[in-house]
Motif scaffolding. Structure first.
Motif, PDB file in Angstrom:
ATOM      1  N   ALA A 198       1.965   4.010 -16.453  1.00  0.00           N
ATOM      2  CA  ALA A 198       0.743   3.227 -16.628  1.00  0.00           C
ATOM      3  C   ALA A 198       1.055   1.743 -16.436  1.00  0.00           C
ATOM      4  N   ARG A 199       2.187   1.292 -17.004  1.00  0.00           N
ATOM      5  CA  ARG A 199       2.597  -0.113 -16.826  1.00  0.00           C
ATOM      6  C   ARG A 199       2.976  -0.405 -15.374  1.00  0.00           C
ATOM      7  N   VAL A 200       3.687   0.530 -14.764  1.00  0.00           N
ATOM      8  CA  VAL A 200       4.121   0.352 -13.366  1.00  0.00           C
ATOM      9  C   VAL A 200       2.911   0.258 -12.446  1.00  0.00           C
ATOM     10  N   GLU A 201       1.968   1.178 -12.605  1.00  0.00           N
ATOM     11  CA  GLU A 201       0.779   1.165 -11.752  1.00  0.00           C
ATOM     12  C   GLU A 201      -0.039  -0.101 -11.948  1.00  0.00           C
ATOM     13  N   ALA A 240       0.831  -1.211   0.000  1.00  0.00           N
ATOM     14  CA  ALA A 240       0.000   0.000   0.000  1.00  0.00           C
ATOM     15  C   ALA A 240       0.863   1.258   0.000  1.00  0.00           C
ATOM     16  N   HIS A 241       1.932   1.243   0.778  1.00  0.00           N
ATOM     17  CA  HIS A 241       2.820   2.411   0.812  1.00  0.00           C
ATOM     18  C   HIS A 241       3.474   2.619  -0.554  1.00  0.00           C
ATOM     19  N   LEU A 242       3.967   1.555  -1.146  1.00  0.00           N
ATOM     20  CA  LEU A 242       4.600   1.670  -2.464  1.00  0.00           C
ATOM     21  C   LEU A 242       3.614   2.215  -3.495  1.00  0.00           C
ATOM     22  N   ALA A 243       2.391   1.714  -3.464  1.00  0.00           N
ATOM     23  CA  ALA A 243       1.369   2.188  -4.406  1.00  0.00           C
ATOM     24  C   ALA A 243       1.025   3.654  -4.143  1.00  0.00           C
ATOM     25  N   SER A 244       0.965   4.041  -2.878  1.00  0.00           N
ATOM     26  CA  SER A 244       0.577   5.419  -2.547  1.00  0.00           C
ATOM     27  C   SER A 244       1.640   6.444  -2.920  1.00  0.00           C
ATOM     28  N   ALA A 249      -0.722  -2.847  -9.024  1.00  0.00           N
ATOM     29  CA  ALA A 249      -2.099  -3.233  -8.712  1.00  0.00           C
ATOM     30  C   ALA A 249      -2.290  -4.744  -8.770  1.00  0.00           C
ATOM     31  N   GLU A 250      -1.521  -5.418  -9.636  1.00  0.00           N
ATOM     32  CA  GLU A 250      -1.589  -6.880  -9.743  1.00  0.00           C
ATOM     33  C   GLU A 250      -0.711  -7.576  -8.712  1.00  0.00           C
ATOM     34  N   GLY A 251       0.042  -6.801  -7.917  1.00  0.00           N
ATOM     35  CA  GLY A 251       0.947  -7.386  -6.936  1.00  0.00           C
ATOM     36  C   GLY A 251       2.285  -7.798  -7.523  1.00  0.00           C
TER      37      GLY A 251
END
Length: 142
Positions: free
Chosen positions: A77-80, A17-21, A84-86
């Motif tokens: 876009a690819r990174v996100e 979650a932190h990495l995504a945020s 999101a897929e883990g």
């Protein structure tokens, strides 16, 4: 092992979650230097124009999700999608591959995030292996 390697560095492993945020801020920072690397040869005026253009471009393209190409927007876009897929390693590979063409400043901007994502992926893999080992040992006692 995996945990000893992480502990030897600083013992901090961010959550998914932190990495995504942190991706939106990283995207903005990387986007600014992505263009600066391209304008580095042009001097002060070119760099100032690149900064202004990068700020405008990032605001204008904030909703873009196309993953085609090697530009900043397509890369993120690819990174996100990978995050999101883990798939943290997939995200790291996408960032490192694209920034290898974007210049030193872009690589240096994403490097800390990539290191943190690699740590998280390494700990996750260690936990999966430990869980599989524990299940195997438990099954042998049945």
């Amino acid at each position: 092992g995996v945990l000893a390697d992480v502990a030897a560095e600083d013992g901090v492993v961010p959550t998914h979650a932190h990495l995504a945020s942190t991706l939106p801020e990283l995207r903005a920072s990387a986007g600014a230097v992505w263009l600066l690397d391209e304008a580095a040869e042009g001097g002060v005026i070119s760099r100032a124009a690149a900064r202004m253009f990068a700020a405008l471009r990032m605001r204008e393209r904030a909703g873009v999700t196309s993953s085609r190409g090697n530009g900043c927007e397509a890369t993120f876009a690819r990174v996100e999608a990978a995050v999101a897929e883990g798939n943290l390693l997939g995200a790291v590979i996408a960032l490192e591959a694209s920034t290898s063409h974007a210049g030193i400043a872009a690589r240096e901007t994403v490097a800390p995030w990539c290191l943190q994502a690699r740590r998280r992926a390494s700990v996750d893999e260690g936990a999966r292996l430990l869980s599989a080992y524990a299940a195997t040992v438990a099954a042998s006692f049945v």
